[in-house]
Design an enzyme around this catalytic site. Structure first.
Site: not given
Ligand code: PXP
Length: 249
Positions: A10, A12-13, A21, A46, A48, A52-53, A73, A103-104, A154, A197-198, A219
């Protein structure tokens, strides 16, 4: 032979840092290409509602640039559906979304929102997009996903990792057992099971030991690690952790 667990990265970040910036750098598409080069099996992003990202044009550029599956996503809204149908990613993961969350924070209430979700699952599936529902590992949510004919769920690993990170061992064990039982139930219903996630190296290694898990989406930890060791090394270490978990090491 045990199946290799797919790693979706992922990005996103990378976009979060870019947006800090307001310019074009760092480019999440460049990160996606680097992640694939380093061994990612797919790219997750994702879009959103507050952008935001990831932004709309990132999704278009990602779809055009990458050679591996794109997992889009999104919240189940009409606007997102239109964008997804235009981008035509390999997969869409429907997630709950609250504007004020960092976050989600939890999984979809599939049982409660069945009527709302049904046309999204149907329309995306008709367009050839593989639909995944991001859910808590609860029997009710899994059965509701099966009733909606979602091919993939998921499982949200956030509660488990949160408890583990805080040293709440008993709670972490219970959460892991929920994930173990949820993965088994999903597979028994013929639903492909992903998780995310996490997840850090340790979390990914442990969850990869569940034989029903086909894909992990990771991510925040990987992008953070990339600051210190580079994206390629972080993905290589993650790949090794996942493979070790699957091999039972
Ligand atoms: N899966 C889903 C559905 C998510 O929404 C996210 C966070 O955007 C992730 C996985 C990845 O989570 P993390 O960034 O904490 O690894």
């Amino acid at each position: 032979m045990t199946q290799r667990v797919r790693l979706g990265v992922n990005i996103d970040h990378v976009a979060t840092v870019r947006n800090a910036r307001g310019g074009a750098l760092p480019d999440p598409v460049r990160a996606a290409l680097a992640a694939i080069e380093a061994g990612a099996d797919g790219i997750t992003a994702h879009l959103r509602e507050d952008r935001r990202h990831i932004r709309d044009d990132d999704m278009i550029r990602l779809k055009a640039a990458i050679s591996k599956p794109l997992n889009f996503e999104m919240a189940a809204t009409e606007q997102m559906l239109d964008i997804a149908l235009a981008v035509r990613p390999h997969a869409v993961c429907l997630v709950p979304e609250k504007r004020t969350e960092r976050t989600t924070e939890g999984g979809l209430d599939v049982a409660g929102a069945r009527e709302h979700l049904a046309p999204f699952v149907a329309e995306l599936s008709r367009a050839g997009v593989r639909v995944s529902l991001f859910i808590e590992p609860d029997a009710q949510a899994i059965e509701a996903a099966a009733a909606l004919r979602a091919p993939v769920v998921e499982l949200h690993t956030g509660a488990w990792r949160h408890a583990a990170d805080r040293g709440e061992t008993a709670r972490a064990r219970r959460e892991f057992e929920r994930l173990r039982d949820g993965a088994a139930r999903a597979a028994a219903l013929g639903i492909e099971c992903h998780a995310g996630h996490g997840l850090d190296y340790e979390g990914a290694r442990e969850i990869a030991a569940l034989p029903q898990i086909v894909e992990l989406n990771i991510g925040h930890f990987l992008i953070g690690e990339a600051i210190f060791v580079g994206l390629s090394a972080a993905i290589a270490t993650m790949r090794a952790a996942i493979d070790a978990g699957r091999a039972g090491a």
